[in-house]
Write an enzyme that holds these catalytic residues in place. Sequence first.
Site: not given
Ligand code: PA5
Length: 445
Positions: A287, A308, A422
């Site tokens: 990310e 394996h 989303k």
């Molecule tokens: O790193 C990030 O921003 C995402 O993985 C969020 O943590 C994830 O989408 C969860 O978001 P939220 O904490 O707003 O529910």
Amino acid sequence: MITLDIQKTLGFISKEAVYDYESQAKAARAALENGTGKGNDFLGWLHLPSSITAEQLADLKATAQVMRENCEVVVVAGIGGSYLGARAVIEALSNSFTWLQEKKENPVILYAGHNIGEDYLYELTGYLKDKKFGVINISKSGTTTETALAFRLLKKQCEDQRGKEMAKKVIVAITDAHKGAARVTADNEGYKSFIIPDNVGGRFSVLTPVGLLPIAIAGFDIERLVAGAVDMEKTCGVDTPFAENPAAIYAATRNELYKNGKKIEILVNYNPKLHYVSEWWKQLYGESEGKEHKGIFPAAVDFSTDLHSMGQWIQEGERTIFETVISVEKVNHTLTVPSDEANLDGLNFLAGKRVDEVNKMAELGTQLAHVDGGVPNIRIVVSDLSEYTIGELLYFFEIACGISGYILGVNPFDQPGVEAYKKNMFALLDKPGYEEESKAIRARL
Ligand code: PA5
């Protein structure tokens, strides 16, 4: 203690080339420190370990105690950065089988809100039917569909099963200070709540209550975890020379490998307890760096299990990969291979040896084979698995990620790409406010 060894990358890239990153790595580290780089409104994690107060830790421990006293099972509801850090630490430190035992010292920690599996949620709610359970609702935005959906089910079940008063005691929210549905629900219901600081992104939040509360409920020492992170914060400080900063060297090495066509980094462990550390790491690096059509693809395997299955690809597939091996020096228990009179399996040559010695030879043999097969190998040696060393490891990867992302030239602290699915999902589900998108997406089907 954690040490970094890049020796087995040096047939593929040169040490000089890695050290040529010194000025870039120093500039990246300084930009983190001074808040002058991209995404500088999300640097709250940088000095998080050293700024956690004794009062904050005491508050977390007190809440953990209430949950421990009142729950056989605690469900952590969260997704991505809102659950992976806690799960990584809990699974790394837990006995792999205690959750199956009748008598348990600690509440069983289960996870929800990280998928939309109807069968998963059906089975989870079924399992919880006769359990004294509690819930930690973790969402920074407070509006994440996966988490909100699971929490809606769990809240109702907890209230129905345990009564409204007890539910108030065993439901905890970890969310934004002011906004989002999770905050409003927590305030309306009077739940105990903790705040995720504005300037800490989900994937960097393991050392906030997001990670610390579940870890404390699971029975682990959050003070030691933080102490490990504090020491790594010092080791990788802004004034540490490049050659002595393991995070800077790791960041430089992986960028140099990437420049030389190694587009995939495989995080390897030889200890199944580290599976979720890899999941956490994949999110952290994926990310943070996968944007602007750039970035190493972070993959992970558990060895020797996956030798394996994926072993063939790694040994002889496309040569675009490198490995980063987390090697645990000393295991926590002793088990030796017994001798067997019949020796039908031919394993008597191992009799009297530690199981870990066999594992270590599998590790060494694999390293040599993979290097021979064209796979550069970075090693991160962790002295043992404890709260302290896991704290060191988490912070090491976080700071290295910040440096690496800046060397790559991206903003390591945003994630614009995660919104696309989303928007389509909401359009397909006819969420109010998405009428235009609904029409447009249906026309494409
Ligand atoms: O790193 C990030 O921003 C995402 O993985 C969020 O943590 C994830 O989408 C969860 O978001 P939220 O904490 O707003 O529910």
